[in-house]
Structures are given as structure tokens and as C-alpha cells.
Write a protein that holds these residues in place. Sequence first.
Motif, PDB file in Angstrom:
ATOM      1  N   LEU A   1      68.678  59.352  34.915  1.00 53.92           N
ATOM      2  CA  LEU A   1      67.235  59.527  34.953  1.00 53.92           C
ATOM      3  C   LEU A   1      66.901  60.678  35.903  1.00 53.92           C
ATOM      4  O   LEU A   1      67.310  60.687  37.057  1.00 53.92           O
ATOM      5  CB  LEU A   1      66.551  58.235  35.408  1.00 53.92           C
TER       6      LEU A   1
ATOM      7  N   GLU B   1      58.916  70.634  32.294  1.00 55.87           N
ATOM      8  CA  GLU B   1      57.572  71.210  32.397  1.00 55.87           C
ATOM      9  C   GLU B   1      57.295  71.655  33.835  1.00 55.87           C
ATOM     10  O   GLU B   1      56.772  72.750  34.071  1.00 55.87           O
ATOM     11  CB  GLU B   1      56.549  70.152  31.939  1.00 55.87           C
ATOM     12  N   VAL B   2      57.653  70.789  34.793  1.00 53.54           N
ATOM     13  CA  VAL B   2      57.396  71.115  36.209  1.00 53.54           C
ATOM     14  C   VAL B   2      58.287  72.276  36.656  1.00 53.54           C
ATOM     15  O   VAL B   2      57.849  73.147  37.411  1.00 53.54           O
ATOM     16  CB  VAL B   2      57.604  69.856  37.095  1.00 53.54           C
ATOM     17  N   GLU B   3      59.514  72.314  36.160  1.00 54.46           N
ATOM     18  CA  GLU B   3      60.420  73.423  36.500  1.00 54.46           C
ATOM     19  C   GLU B   3      59.836  74.756  36.014  1.00 54.46           C
ATOM     20  O   GLU B   3      59.896  75.752  36.727  1.00 54.46           O
ATOM     21  CB  GLU B   3      61.790  73.192  35.845  1.00 54.46           C
TER      22      GLU B   3
ATOM     23  N   PRO C   1      61.514  64.203  38.184  1.00 49.67           N
ATOM     24  CA  PRO C   1      60.705  65.402  37.920  1.00 49.67           C
ATOM     25  C   PRO C   1      60.093  65.995  39.195  1.00 49.67           C
ATOM     26  O   PRO C   1      59.932  67.206  39.306  1.00 49.67           O
ATOM     27  CB  PRO C   1      59.610  64.900  36.983  1.00 49.67           C
TER      28      PRO C   1
ATOM     29  N   VAL D   1      59.249  65.859  31.467  1.00 58.33           N
ATOM     30  CA  VAL D   1      58.315  66.151  32.568  1.00 58.33           C
ATOM     31  C   VAL D   1      58.974  67.129  33.538  1.00 58.33           C
ATOM     32  O   VAL D   1      58.353  68.092  34.001  1.00 58.33           O
ATOM     33  CB  VAL D   1      57.908  64.858  33.329  1.00 58.33           C
ATOM     34  N   ARG D   2      60.250  66.879  33.823  1.00 57.77           N
ATOM     35  CA  ARG D   2      60.949  67.751  34.774  1.00 57.77           C
ATOM     36  C   ARG D   2      61.000  69.195  34.250  1.00 57.77           C
ATOM     37  O   ARG D   2      60.786  70.148  35.001  1.00 57.77           O
ATOM     38  CB  ARG D   2      62.353  67.223  35.037  1.00 57.77           C
TER      39      ARG D   2
ATOM     40  N   GLN E   1      51.987  70.376  42.131  1.00 53.76           N
ATOM     41  CA  GLN E   1      53.050  70.194  41.114  1.00 53.76           C
ATOM     42  C   GLN E   1      53.770  68.863  41.341  1.00 53.76           C
ATOM     43  O   GLN E   1      54.111  68.153  40.397  1.00 53.76           O
ATOM     44  CB  GLN E   1      54.069  71.334  41.189  1.00 53.76           C
TER      45      GLN E   1
ATOM     46  N   LYS F   1      61.860  61.094  28.462  1.00 54.37           N
ATOM     47  CA  LYS F   1      60.501  61.385  28.939  1.00 54.37           C
ATOM     48  C   LYS F   1      60.533  62.063  30.316  1.00 54.37           C
ATOM     49  O   LYS F   1      59.814  63.028  30.563  1.00 54.37           O
ATOM     50  CB  LYS F   1      59.683  60.093  29.028  1.00 54.37           C
ATOM     51  N   LEU F   2      61.374  61.527  31.206  1.00 52.10           N
ATOM     52  CA  LEU F   2      61.456  62.104  32.559  1.00 52.10           C
ATOM     53  C   LEU F   2      62.036  63.516  32.505  1.00 52.10           C
ATOM     54  O   LEU F   2      61.589  64.400  33.246  1.00 52.10           O
ATOM     55  CB  LEU F   2      62.299  61.210  33.478  1.00 52.10           C
ATOM     56  N   ALA F   3      63.002  63.723  31.613  1.00 49.69           N
ATOM     57  CA  ALA F   3      63.596  65.061  31.491  1.00 49.69           C
ATOM     58  C   ALA F   3      62.552  66.050  30.977  1.00 49.69           C
ATOM     59  O   ALA F   3      62.505  67.212  31.425  1.00 49.69           O
ATOM     60  CB  ALA F   3      64.791  65.015  30.547  1.00 49.69           C
TER      61      ALA F   3
ATOM     62  N   ALA G   1      47.225  64.206  32.588  1.00 46.08           N
ATOM     63  CA  ALA G   1      48.141  63.287  33.304  1.00 46.08           C
ATOM     64  C   ALA G   1      47.405  62.005  33.682  1.00 46.08           C
ATOM     65  O   ALA G   1      47.949  60.904  33.548  1.00 46.08           O
ATOM     66  CB  ALA G   1      48.698  63.971  34.544  1.00 46.08           C
TER      67      ALA G   1
ATOM     68  N   MET H   1      56.692  75.410  35.495  1.00 44.72           N
ATOM     69  CA  MET H   1      55.526  75.691  36.347  1.00 44.72           C
ATOM     70  C   MET H   1      55.968  76.321  37.669  1.00 44.72           C
ATOM     71  O   MET H   1      55.409  77.312  38.133  1.00 44.72           O
ATOM     72  CB  MET H   1      54.848  74.354  36.706  1.00 44.72           C
ATOM     73  N   ALA H   2      56.999  75.694  38.266  1.00 43.10           N
ATOM     74  CA  ALA H   2      57.496  76.157  39.565  1.00 43.10           C
ATOM     75  C   ALA H   2      58.101  77.556  39.434  1.00 43.10           C
ATOM     76  O   ALA H   2      57.875  78.421  40.283  1.00 43.10           O
ATOM     77  CB  ALA H   2      58.529  75.173  40.105  1.00 43.10           C
ATOM     78  N   ALA H   3      58.837  77.790  38.350  1.00 45.38           N
ATOM     79  CA  ALA H   3      59.472  79.097  38.159  1.00 45.38           C
ATOM     80  C   ALA H   3      58.423  80.190  37.975  1.00 45.38           C
ATOM     81  O   ALA H   3      58.595  81.318  38.432  1.00 45.38           O
ATOM     82  CB  ALA H   3      60.395  79.047  36.945  1.00 45.38           C
TER      83      ALA H   3
ATOM     84  N   LEU I   1      63.263  56.494  28.332  1.00 45.55           N
ATOM     85  CA  LEU I   1      62.716  56.858  29.647  1.00 45.55           C
ATOM     86  C   LEU I   1      63.382  58.143  30.147  1.00 45.55           C
ATOM     87  O   LEU I   1      62.701  59.032  30.677  1.00 45.55           O
ATOM     88  CB  LEU I   1      62.925  55.708  30.649  1.00 45.55           C
ATOM     89  N   ALA I   2      64.694  58.231  29.969  1.00 45.27           N
ATOM     90  CA  ALA I   2      65.426  59.420  30.430  1.00 45.27           C
ATOM     91  C   ALA I   2      64.877  60.670  29.735  1.00 45.27           C
ATOM     92  O   ALA I   2      64.686  61.713  30.371  1.00 45.27           O
ATOM     93  CB  ALA I   2      66.913  59.258  30.149  1.00 45.27           C
TER      94      ALA I   2
END
Lengths: 149, 106
Positions: free
Chosen positions: A30, B64-66, A33, B61-62, A42, B57-59, B83, B68-70, B54-55
Motif C-alpha cells: 500500500l 497524482e500528488v507526485e 500518497p 492518488v500518489r 499537497q 486507489k492509493l497508488a 476531494a 503535482m509536486a514535480a 485499495l492498493a
Amino acid sequence: MRHPLRALALGVALAAMPACSSLQLGETRLENPAAAARTPDQRAYALLHAYAAIVEEAADIVRDPAAPLSLKRALGQAERAATPAVETLQIAVTGYMRARADYDAATSADQPVLERAASALTIAANRLSEAIAAADRPIAELEALVRRR
Amino acid sequence: MFNLMLQLQMLLAALSAFLPLVPEKQRTRAGVFLEMAAQALSAGSSVAANLDDLAAKLASVRAEVEAMAAAGRAVTPEELDAALIRVRAASASFRAALEIAEAGAP
């Protein structure tokens, strides 16, 4: 052959060994994020989506007639504990984004206005950091229950 | 994880095919054992499917955030609203499901 069943079981176990060794047991990993975030907004955004995803899965477990009632109740308790922290996080991130927009708008304004906007942004950022820290644990506890099932 | 469960179920099915070769006296016991293992695996598959979901979905979101951060991009009010809507919908759906489960409890 005196013990055909044992011989068969041994044969199957030996035959399955190479295949089993190539499997990565428990490979479901898991992601976190929030770890990818670089700014407080963020991080809050990642936490909100992660929380929603965990609650969606928890709802699936609660709908499953085969899941034990004790687990469903534990999930209910964990959700009730996490939701106030997540609501505080929602308020804090909304306040932070408003304060940041005000600060951006005040950069061309005179010094006192800019200083006021800067201190409002600092306060909002502190509140957001506190809200993120407070939400982290209950969300992790709910996630642990969903994983443990 | 889901694939692993599937492979174990297939292995179990293959083992069941050998059941007639088991001596008469022990066949019932072996059958009961295989049935128990099948039930455990079937429950395990449902867990694995949930966890895989779940894995994923979390991947997502991650990722998307990555991105954004980049890009050094801030969260937009529209993204935040989406959200918040997702959180509220998930909570409402969870509580409704829990109410139904509690109502059906002995």
C-alpha cells in the motif's frame, strides 16, 4: 506403496516448490500518497483522498456478509474516531488555501497589508500542520484495520 | 495477491482431482480437509481483492500528488472540492452500510 496419500502430498509439494518460490507472498504494497507531497496543501490533499479510499474499502468490508460483525464494529469505531480529525483537516486546508490566495493578492499591495497577509498565512500554515499531524494517526489506524481483515 | 489466491485455488482444484486415488477409509477426511481449505481460500480471495483495490486507489492518488509536486503546482480549489466531496460520499456510504449491518446483526 504403503502410504500413497503421503507420497502424493510430497510429490505435489515438491512439484509446487519452484512455482511457490517465485511468488512474492503478500506482495500487495500500500502506497503512502502523502509521502510524495512537497507542500502542506499537497499533503492535505493526499491525506483526504487516501482517507476516502480507505473508507470506501471499509464500506465494502461492512457490506460483505462473510465479514465478522466484530470487525465491522471496530471499523465503525475507527471511522468515528478519524472523521472529526479529517473534518478539522478540511477546515484547515480550506483556510490555508484562502490565506495563501490573500497573500498572493497582497504582494502588490502596500507593506502593512502584505505583513498582515503574511502573518495570516503563517498562522494558517501552522494550523494545517497541526491538523495533518492529528489526522495521520486515526487514518493509519483505520487503514490497519482494513489491511488486517 | 489476488493472482496468488487464484493460483492456490487452482492447485486445490487439481488436488481434488486426485481424491479418487485416496484409500476409501481416508477419502472422507481428505474431502473435508480440501473443502475447509477451499472455504478459507475463498474468504482469502475476497480479502485480497479488497486489498488490491485499495492498493490501486492509493497508488493512483500518489501518482497524482507526485505529478503535482514535480510540477511545483499548488492544489486548486476545484481539486480540493472534489476531494472533500469524495470524503463525504465515502463516509455517508460507510455509515449507511454499517447501519444495515447492525440492523441485520443478531
